[in-house]
Scaffold this motif. Sequence first.
Motif, PDB file in Angstrom:
ATOM      1  N   PRO A  50     -14.232  45.996  36.786  1.00  0.00           N
ATOM      2  CA  PRO A  50     -13.936  44.792  37.583  1.00  0.00           C
ATOM      3  C   PRO A  50     -15.125  44.377  38.469  1.00  0.00           C
ATOM      4  CG  PRO A  50     -12.080  46.302  37.632  1.00  0.00           C
ATOM      5  CD  PRO A  50     -13.224  47.058  37.014  1.00  0.00           C
ATOM      6  N   ALA A  51     -15.854  45.373  39.015  1.00  0.00           N
ATOM      7  CA  ALA A  51     -17.015  45.046  39.867  1.00  0.00           C
ATOM      8  C   ALA A  51     -18.120  44.395  39.037  1.00  0.00           C
ATOM      9  CB  ALA A  51     -17.530  46.313  40.547  1.00  0.00           C
ATOM     10  N   GLN A  65     -17.142  40.868  38.327  1.00  0.00           N
ATOM     11  CA  GLN A  65     -17.395  40.021  39.503  1.00  0.00           C
ATOM     12  C   GLN A  65     -18.877  39.630  39.566  1.00  0.00           C
ATOM     13  OE1 GLN A  65     -15.385  38.736  41.922  1.00  0.00           O
ATOM     14  NE2 GLN A  65     -17.211  37.810  42.829  1.00  0.00           N
ATOM     15  N   ASP A 105     -15.741  36.654  38.317  1.00  0.00           N
ATOM     16  CA  ASP A 105     -14.295  36.719  38.114  1.00  0.00           C
ATOM     17  C   ASP A 105     -13.866  38.178  37.991  1.00  0.00           C
ATOM     18  OD1 ASP A 105     -11.699  36.675  37.252  1.00  0.00           O
ATOM     19  OD2 ASP A 105     -12.038  35.290  35.592  1.00  0.00           O
ATOM     20  N   ARG A 106     -13.478  38.757  39.129  1.00  0.00           N
ATOM     21  CA  ARG A 106     -13.037  40.155  39.132  1.00  0.00           C
ATOM     22  C   ARG A 106     -11.672  40.318  38.468  1.00  0.00           C
ATOM     23  NH1 ARG A 106     -14.338  44.429  42.512  1.00  0.00           N
ATOM     24  NH2 ARG A 106     -12.802  46.098  42.278  1.00  0.00           N
ATOM     25  N   ASP A 107     -10.767  39.366  38.732  1.00  0.00           N
ATOM     26  CA  ASP A 107      -9.378  39.510  38.286  1.00  0.00           C
ATOM     27  C   ASP A 107      -9.263  39.600  36.766  1.00  0.00           C
ATOM     28  OD1 ASP A 107      -8.721  39.367  40.895  1.00  0.00           O
ATOM     29  OD2 ASP A 107      -7.878  37.338  40.824  1.00  0.00           O
ATOM     30  N   TYR A 161     -11.308  40.891  34.686  1.00  0.00           N
ATOM     31  CA  TYR A 161     -11.705  42.222  34.206  1.00  0.00           C
ATOM     32  C   TYR A 161     -10.750  43.301  34.704  1.00  0.00           C
ATOM     33  CZ  TYR A 161     -15.347  40.065  31.677  1.00  0.00           C
ATOM     34  OH  TYR A 161     -15.990  39.286  30.741  1.00  0.00           O
ATOM     35  N   GLN A 162     -10.084  43.041  35.816  1.00  0.00           N
ATOM     36  CA  GLN A 162      -9.001  43.933  36.249  1.00  0.00           C
ATOM     37  C   GLN A 162      -7.876  43.879  35.211  1.00  0.00           C
ATOM     38  OE1 GLN A 162      -9.068  45.926  38.974  1.00  0.00           O
ATOM     39  NE2 GLN A 162      -7.035  46.776  38.551  1.00  0.00           N
TER      40      GLN A 162
END
Length: 250
Positions: free
Chosen positions: A191-192, A195, A200-202, A204-205
Amino acid sequence: MNGVEGKTTHFGFRTVDEGQKAGLVEDVFTSVASRYDVMNDLMSVGIHRAWKAAMMDWLAPSAGQHLLDVAGGTGDVAFRFLARSPTAQATVLDLTEGMLASGRARAEAASLGDRLTWVQGDAMALPFPDAHFDVYTISFGIRNVTRIDAALTEAYRVLKRGGRLMVLEFSQIPNLALQWAYDRYSFNVIPALGQAVTGDRDSYQYLVESIRRFPDQDAFAAMIGTAGFGRVAYRNLTMGVAALHSGWKI
Ligand SMILES: C[S@@+](CC[C@H](N)C(=O)[O-])C[C@H]1O[C@@H](n2cnc3c(N)ncnc32)[C@H](O)[C@@H]1O
């Protein structure tokens, strides 16, 4: 209509209405489409290329075959298939127009002319007649589909008798210590990285959560059998981080 009203499914670790999921998935891939290929290389340190090469080795594309690559995104699998069989054709189908646009813009697409077709559509309701394709592939796509059983039934329907299904997907590592280490990497780094590279972190979360929700190798092999396929087999890649599943429409 992607789902039955009132029924729920998962979107990563969240529970959502079935009818909502495809839109959420489309938002994820629209958001990352322009940086998708570079992120794939970064996240997997290039290993996804070896997995896709292993997929081609097992598929062994042959002359004149027509491939349908579902959830084909930016065309990675189709380009590899066509490179291995100069008289083959491929159709790439994907839910997300932005992913297809990134694929059409790739240098490899320019030289292929009418050997390669791009279609926007849903794996659960393919816009093709019965018994139309020799090979059906789906690579890192099926875990995003709302109803996996519906996608497999559609795969069976559009394949000719004697046709082959091959699925490349993240899987489960059958070793607890390695799974623990891989989870630390997935949940802390990916996620990092998403980002930093895409802003866009979400998305990859969601990616790492969706991997943990996907059935293990044997459970997924059983689903392929239930859809009607015969000679179902799988091969682990990188100790089960990913797996290739194969089945035949006999
Ligand atoms: C992780 S990408 C994989 C792209 C490509 N196959 C690869 O291996 O690099 C997942 C793709 O699945 C597509 N997708 C998700 N749900 C889908 C559905 N129901 N029908 C068709 N495509 C779908 C997304 O739009 C996205 O392009």
